[in-house]
Each structure stands twice: as structure tokens, then as C-alpha cells.
Scaffold this motif. Structure first.
Motif, PDB file in Angstrom:
ATOM      1  N   SER A 153       0.843  -1.205   0.000  1.00 55.29           N
ATOM      2  CA  SER A 153       0.000   0.000   0.000  1.00 55.29           C
ATOM      3  C   SER A 153       0.870   1.244   0.000  1.00 55.29           C
ATOM      4  CB  SER A 153      -0.906   0.014   1.229  1.00 55.29           C
ATOM      5  OG  SER A 153      -2.076  -0.702   0.950  1.00 55.29           O
ATOM      6  N   GLN A 154       1.967   1.194   0.780  1.00 55.22           N
ATOM      7  CA  GLN A 154       2.857   2.359   0.808  1.00 55.22           C
ATOM      8  C   GLN A 154       3.573   2.523  -0.535  1.00 55.22           C
ATOM      9  OE1 GLN A 154       4.507   0.832   4.413  1.00 55.22           O
ATOM     10  NE2 GLN A 154       3.971   2.665   5.556  1.00 55.22           N
ATOM     11  N   LEU A 155       3.923   1.396  -1.160  1.00 56.95           N
ATOM     12  CA  LEU A 155       4.527   1.479  -2.502  1.00 56.95           C
ATOM     13  C   LEU A 155       3.515   2.061  -3.495  1.00 56.95           C
ATOM     14  CD1 LEU A 155       6.486  -1.880  -2.973  1.00 56.95           C
ATOM     15  CD2 LEU A 155       7.404   0.361  -2.383  1.00 56.95           C
ATOM     16  N   SER A 156       2.237   1.715  -3.288  1.00 54.29           N
ATOM     17  CA  SER A 156       1.205   2.194  -4.220  1.00 54.29           C
ATOM     18  C   SER A 156       1.125   3.724  -4.188  1.00 54.29           C
ATOM     19  CB  SER A 156      -0.156   1.556  -3.921  1.00 54.29           C
ATOM     20  OG  SER A 156      -0.813   2.218  -2.856  1.00 54.29           O
ATOM     21  N   ALA A 157       1.368   4.309  -3.007  1.00 54.63           N
ATOM     22  CA  ALA A 157       1.322   5.773  -2.892  1.00 54.63           C
ATOM     23  C   ALA A 157       2.482   6.416  -3.662  1.00 54.63           C
ATOM     24  CB  ALA A 157       1.348   6.188  -1.421  1.00 54.63           C
ATOM     25  N   ILE A 158       3.555   5.663  -3.889  1.00 55.34           N
ATOM     26  CA  ILE A 158       4.662   6.182  -4.707  1.00 55.34           C
ATOM     27  C   ILE A 158       4.311   6.006  -6.197  1.00 55.34           C
ATOM     28  CG2 ILE A 158       7.134   5.996  -5.235  1.00 55.34           C
ATOM     29  CD1 ILE A 158       7.565   4.899  -2.425  1.00 55.34           C
ATOM     30  N   ALA A 159       3.811   4.817  -6.555  1.00 52.54           N
ATOM     31  CA  ALA A 159       3.430   4.562  -7.958  1.00 52.54           C
ATOM     32  C   ALA A 159       2.371   5.572  -8.417  1.00 52.54           C
ATOM     33  CB  ALA A 159       2.901   3.139  -8.102  1.00 52.54           C
ATOM     34  N   ARG A 160       1.506   5.964  -7.494  1.00 55.14           N
ATOM     35  CA  ARG A 160       0.462   6.959  -7.777  1.00 55.14           C
ATOM     36  C   ARG A 160       1.051   8.253  -8.332  1.00 55.14           C
ATOM     37  NH1 ARG A 160      -0.529   9.263  -2.749  1.00 55.14           N
ATOM     38  NH2 ARG A 160       0.521  11.077  -3.620  1.00 55.14           N
ATOM     39  N   GLN A 161       2.261   8.595  -7.883  1.00 57.73           N
ATOM     40  CA  GLN A 161       2.866   9.846  -8.327  1.00 57.73           C
ATOM     41  C   GLN A 161       3.441   9.735  -9.743  1.00 57.73           C
ATOM     42  OE1 GLN A 161       5.159  11.741  -5.077  1.00 57.73           O
ATOM     43  NE2 GLN A 161       4.291  10.148  -3.800  1.00 57.73           N
ATOM     44  N   GLY A 162       3.464   8.498 -10.284  1.00 55.07           N
ATOM     45  CA  GLY A 162       3.854   8.306 -11.685  1.00 55.07           C
ATOM     46  C   GLY A 162       2.629   8.431 -12.578  1.00 55.07           C
ATOM     47  N   SER A 163       1.563   7.752 -12.194  1.00 49.65           N
ATOM     48  CA  SER A 163       0.271   7.847 -12.882  1.00 49.65           C
ATOM     49  C   SER A 163      -0.761   7.375 -11.880  1.00 49.65           C
ATOM     50  CB  SER A 163       0.278   6.948 -14.123  1.00 49.65           C
ATOM     51  OG  SER A 163      -0.973   7.011 -14.770  1.00 49.65           O
ATOM     52  N   GLY A 164      -1.853   8.119 -11.737  1.00 52.21           N
ATOM     53  CA  GLY A 164      -2.820   7.809 -10.687  1.00 52.21           C
ATOM     54  C   GLY A 164      -3.226   6.343 -10.683  1.00 52.21           C
ATOM     55  N   SER A 165      -3.675   5.857 -11.841  1.00 55.06           N
ATOM     56  CA  SER A 165      -4.213   4.498 -11.899  1.00 55.06           C
ATOM     57  C   SER A 165      -3.146   3.437 -11.593  1.00 55.06           C
ATOM     58  CB  SER A 165      -4.844   4.238 -13.266  1.00 55.06           C
ATOM     59  OG  SER A 165      -3.944   4.601 -14.289  1.00 55.06           O
ATOM     60  N   ALA A 166      -1.853   3.817 -11.620  1.00 59.08           N
ATOM     61  CA  ALA A 166      -0.776   2.853 -11.351  1.00 59.08           C
ATOM     62  C   ALA A 166      -0.846   2.305  -9.928  1.00 59.08           C
ATOM     63  CB  ALA A 166       0.585   3.503 -11.580  1.00 59.08           C
ATOM     64  N   CYS A 167      -1.378   3.106  -8.985  1.00 54.71           N
ATOM     65  CA  CYS A 167      -1.380   2.625  -7.594  1.00 54.71           C
ATOM     66  C   CYS A 167      -2.229   1.364  -7.477  1.00 54.71           C
ATOM     67  CB  CYS A 167      -1.833   3.724  -6.632  1.00 54.71           C
ATOM     68  SG  CYS A 167      -3.571   4.130  -6.702  1.00 54.71           S
ATOM     69  N   ARG A 168      -3.228   1.220  -8.355  1.00 56.14           N
ATOM     70  CA  ARG A 168      -4.109   0.048  -8.251  1.00 56.14           C
ATOM     71  C   ARG A 168      -3.474  -1.215  -8.828  1.00 56.14           C
ATOM     72  NH1 ARG A 168      -8.558   3.655 -10.603  1.00 56.14           N
ATOM     73  NH2 ARG A 168      -7.756   2.553 -12.399  1.00 56.14           N
ATOM     74  N   SER A 169      -2.330  -1.079  -9.537  1.00 53.21           N
ATOM     75  CA  SER A 169      -1.679  -2.261 -10.123  1.00 53.21           C
ATOM     76  C   SER A 169      -0.710  -2.938  -9.165  1.00 53.21           C
ATOM     77  CB  SER A 169      -0.956  -1.883 -11.423  1.00 53.21           C
ATOM     78  OG  SER A 169      -1.856  -1.963 -12.512  1.00 53.21           O
ATOM     79  N   LEU A 170      -0.665  -2.489  -7.902  1.00 53.13           N
ATOM     80  CA  LEU A 170       0.218  -3.134  -6.931  1.00 53.13           C
ATOM     81  C   LEU A 170      -0.429  -4.380  -6.328  1.00 53.13           C
ATOM     82  CD1 LEU A 170       3.085  -2.419  -5.899  1.00 53.13           C
ATOM     83  CD2 LEU A 170       2.053  -0.527  -7.075  1.00 53.13           C
ATOM     84  N   TYR A 171      -1.710  -4.588  -6.630  1.00 54.62           N
ATOM     85  CA  TYR A 171      -2.401  -5.761  -6.100  1.00 54.62           C
ATOM     86  C   TYR A 171      -3.115  -6.508  -7.212  1.00 54.62           C
ATOM     87  CZ  TYR A 171      -1.904  -3.817  -1.384  1.00 54.62           C
ATOM     88  OH  TYR A 171      -1.411  -3.332  -0.211  1.00 54.62           O
ATOM     89  N   GLY A 172      -3.334  -7.805  -6.991  1.00 51.19           N
ATOM     90  CA  GLY A 172      -4.158  -8.590  -7.910  1.00 51.19           C
ATOM     91  C   GLY A 172      -5.619  -8.481  -7.516  1.00 51.19           C
ATOM     92  N   GLY A 173      -6.475  -9.091  -8.311  1.00 52.84           N
ATOM     93  CA  GLY A 173      -7.897  -9.188  -7.974  1.00 52.84           C
ATOM     94  C   GLY A 173      -8.654  -7.886  -8.117  1.00 52.84           C
TER      95      GLY A 173
END
Ligand code: ATP
Ligand code: DP6
Length: 417
Positions: A153-173
Motif C-alpha cells: 500500500s505504501q509502494l502504491s502511494a509512490i506509484a500513484r505519483q507516476g500515474s494515478g491508476s498505477a497505484c491500483r496495479s500493486l495488487y491482484g484481484g
């Protein structure tokens, strides 16, 4: 004499999926930090069919950060890449690779440079969420390389700063991006609603309308709507919060009727002619059955993402789609339907001739009217798993030099035609 102790190269390769939103992220409250105006929910797509593979490497011999995307060197001086690199570097910890005899301290990371090579197994910037898989993979792979201890989840907050929708790709399902309240964005992150095994009956068929570069990117599209639309404010404050709760319930209960109704209602950004034809086909069919068979959803581009309740409906859906949107006469079936081709078998279609003998769907007013060539190709897929680290054989960079492998270049040239 060259300093032999400086010659090492350390690398990690990872693979990350794309995702498709069923309750959309549309509108930012902070452009730089990429903070949204509402929560969103997505389905992660099976990386077997759509994914990014990224190798990240570090060596004392690298004199600057460099990146190759699909074999071409690209500039990473832009704010989005720089934010991700800065944030992940600041969380790097000591690395002690006993096997290779490499020691890197937390302090060393400040001065070490990285080489990155990334490859999307689907068209980039064509409305198939390459930025989502791409930035998620970049952050995930760098996190592994730099021994970052933060959770997904914390990594997702970093990916979010690359592209918003990217934060949701840190998990499956099934994944929810919580918009958060903090001005700095520390609580704007993704969480898993349910894993990919929870609802594995679903089949996803994507009609790729055009793999040309999109005319308007999601970034500018949503910026324009935020500036002009009171409706968007109403959507974010009043509509989406209720929809998010209902969607979470629908996913937890595997309630396809509610899932389909919510997904289709939330997908209101369609504008191309072809979208209306697909919507009309699905809506008439759902109505005739008395209960939803298929959900549709569109992002900024015209590509349709269709979610069928199970394999049997997916086979029927594929029959109807192939009848209405057959390939050009010179196309071969193998390049017209990609991904999980077994659905084709279920649909009784094994050759282009079989498409011509399909029965007209009852939903169609004029069965003689076909839209040949309007869909470039279809991708059949399903809900899929989250990011994984791949073995050393999958590295896209040469382990000695840290530069793209020539063999990989040749594959790209071949793939990109
Ligand atoms: N593998 C990758 N690694 C890092 N960045 C990537 C990768 N693939 C794409 N990107 C970044 O994403 C940009 C494309 O994003 P854009 O939003 O225009 O298209 P898209 O993500 O394919 O479509 P959409 O967001 O509408 O679904 C690229 O220009 C690049 O900056
Ligand atoms: C329509 C969408 O796909 C918008 C995605 O937008 P991006 O995440 O591509 O935009 P930026 O944050 O500006 O990079 C809906 C969604 O994925 O939720």
C-alpha cells in the motif's frame, strides 16, 4: 588500472499487471502529487495477457539514471519519473548480496545511478493502461532492488505519483484506491478488496478499437473536465461515495447483477460511435435475459472492456461481437483474437470462415449491417494476480554491462514490426 571492485552490476526483474477501473478515477485535487477527487475501484487483468516487465539495475559504473522503454531510450527527466525515483530512493535500505559479494549501504544509494529497461506486452499509450502497469512495475522493481521495507500500500502511494491508476496495479484481484485526506497524499493509496481467486468465473473481453496513439490523454482529458464541470464535482461528492460502497458489497457477494449495473452506470466517458453500438448490443441482451450477462466499461479512449459473468456467457459474447465486428478479409484469426484463445473454441469459431456463418444476434436490428474492420483485435482475459519478481533469465539488461540485451532489442524490433 581499472578498479575491479567497481565492476559489479546488481539487477532485479519484475512483472506487473494492468488494471481496468469499474468505478472510475476522473479528476485530480492535486496535479503534482496526483491526488484524486474520489475513490475508485478496479479489476487487475491477468498478466499472462497484459503486463509490463521491467529490469532495474545498479552499478557504481553508471554515471546517470537511464531508461529504455520497448527498446528505445526515453527521457526520465519529467516530474512523474523523478518523483517515483526520489521517493523510492529515500526509502532504500542496506543491501548485502552474499552470493555476489555486493554490499550497498543506505547512504550509498544517494550517489548510485540506475539503468531501467521496460517492455509492455501490449500497445503503449493506446488506452490500455500502459502507464498504470509501467509505473507500478517501476516502483515495485526499484523497491526490491533497493531493499525497501514499505508494504504494497505504501509502494502504491509512490506509484500513484507516476500515474494515478498505477497505484491500483500493486495488487491482484479487485482493488480500491482510497482518495485520502492528507494534503501531502500519504493516505492516498491502494488496498485489496478481494484477491483474484475470489471471483474467478469472470471473463474479460477487450475490443481494441484502435492501437493508434490516443488523441486526448487521460491527464489532459480529466484536467479539462475538472475545470469546466460542476457535474464532476457532484459526481465526486455525492455519486461516487455511494457507488463505491455498493461496488465493494457486489464484489464481496459475487453479485454480478449489481456489479454490472454499477460498472455500466459509472462508465460515462464514451464518445465514439462504435461505443454506442457495443453498449446497445450489451444492453439489449441484458434486458432480454432479464438479468445482466455482461458489463461494459470505457476509459478515455474508445476501447470497450466487457466483463462476462462466466465462460458460457463469454463464448456467446464473443460470437455476437465477431458477428457484428468481423475482421477484414485478409486478417488471420490468431492475430484477431489474442489472450485466452480457448474462448474461441467454446464459441465454435476455429477459422475466419466460421465467423461468416455465425447466427445474427437477436439484439441486432439489421443483421446485414456489419462493421467489418472497426475493431482491430480482441483480447480475452480474466482477473489476475499482482506484481511478482521474475528469475535472472528474464533480465532485460545485460548483467555485465547494464545495457539492454541485443537479443531483447531484436525481439522488440520483430514485435513492433
Ligand atoms: N513500461 C513502462 N514503464 C514506465 N513508464 C511507462 C511504461 N509504459 C508506459 N509508460 C508511461 O506511460 C505513458 C503513456 O501513458 P498514457 O496515459 O498516455 O497511455 P496509457 O496508460 O496506455 O492509456 P490510459 O492511461 O488511457 O489507459 C508513456 O508515455 C510513459 O511515460
Ligand atoms: C479513465 C481512467 O483510466 C483514468 C486513468 O487516468 P491516468 O491514471 O492515466 O491519469 P494520470 O493520473 O494523469 O496519469 C480511469 C481509471 O483508470 O480509473
Amino acid at each position: 588500472m581499472a578498479d575491479e571492485s567497481r565492476k559489479w552490476v546488481l539487477m532485479v526483474t519484475a512483472q506487473t499487471p494492468t488494471n481496468i477501473a469499474v468505478i472510475k478515477y476522473w479528476g485530480k485535487r492535486d496535479e503534482k502529487l496526483i491526488l484524486p477527487v474520489n475513490d475508485s475501484i478496479s479489476v487487475t487483468l491477468d498478466p499472462a495477457h497484459l503486463c509490463t516487465t521491467t529490469t532495474v539495475s545498479v552499478s557504481p559504473t553508471f554515471d546517470q539514471d537511464r531508461m529504455w522503454l520497448n527498446g528505445e531510450e526515453i527521457s526520465i527527466s519529467g516530474g512523474r519519473f523523478q518523483s517515483c525515483l526520489r521517493e523510492i530512493r529515500s526509502r532504500a535500505t542496506d543491501v548485502d548480496d552474499k552470493e555476489k559479494g555486493i554490499k550497498i549501504t543506505k547512504k550509498d544509494w544517494e550517489n548510485l545511478h540506475v539503468h531501467i529497461s521496460s517492455y509492455n506486452n501490449f500497445p503503449t499509450a493506446a488506452g490500455l493502461a500502459s502507464s498504470a502497469a509501467g509505473f507500478a512495475c517501476l516502483v515495485f522493481a526499484l523497491g526490491k532492488l533497493m531493499n525497501v521495507k514499505e508494504d504494497y500500500s505504501q509502494l502504491s502511494a509512490i506509484a500513484r505519483q507516476g500515474s494515478g491508476s498505477a497505484c491500483r496495479s500493486l495488487y491482484g484481484g479487485f482493488v480500491k484506491w482510497i482518495m485520502g485526506k492528507d494534503e501531502k497524499g500519504t493516505d492516498s493509496l491502494a488496498v485489496q478488496v478481494a484477491d483474484e481467486k475470489h471471483w474467478d468465473e469472470l471473463v474479460i473481453v477487450i475490443a481494441v478499437v484502435s492501437s493508434r496513439q490516443k488523441e486526448t490523454s487521460s491527464t489532459t482529458g480529466m484536467r479539462d473536465t475538472v475545470e469546466t464541470s460542476l457535474l464532476l464535482q457532484h459526481r465526486a461528492k455525492e455519486i461516487v461515495p455511494k457507488r463505491i460502497l455498493k461496488m465493494e458489497e457486489a464484489i464481496k457477494n459475487r453479485d454480478f447483477a449489481s456489479f454490472a449495473q454499477l460498472t455500466c452506470t459509472d462508465s460515462n466517458q464514451f464518445h465514439a460511435d462504435l461505443c454506442f453500438r457495443i453498449i446497445s448490443l450489451v444492453e439489449k441482451w441484458n434486458k432480454a435475459e432479464g438479468t445482466p450477462q455482461v458489463a461494459y466499461t470505457f476509459d478515455a479512449g474508445p476501447n470497450a472492456v466487457l466483463i462476462a459473468r462466466n465462460r458460457k456467457t463469454a463464448a456467446l459474447l464473443v460470437q455476437k461481437l465477431l458477428f457484428c465486428f468481423p475482421p477484414n478479409s485478409d486478417a488471420d484469426l490468431n492475430s484477431f483474437v489474442l489472450g485466452d484463445k480457448s474462448i474461441l473454441k467454446d464459441a465454435g469459431v476455429e477459422s475466419p470462415e466460421d465467423i461468416e456463418t455465425l447466427p445474427p444476434p437477436p439484439e441486432i436490428k439489421d443483421p446485414s449491417q456489419k462493421f467489418r474492420g472497426d475493431v482491430s483485435y480482441f483480447i480475452c482475459t480474466r482477473p489476475g494476480r499482482g506484481p511478482v519478481v521474475l528469475s535472472d533469465e528474464s533480465h532485460l539488461l545485460n548483467p555485465e554491462t547494464g545495457l539492454p540485451k541485443p537479443t531483447q532489442m531484436a525481439v522488440w524490433i520483430m514485435l513492433l514490426g
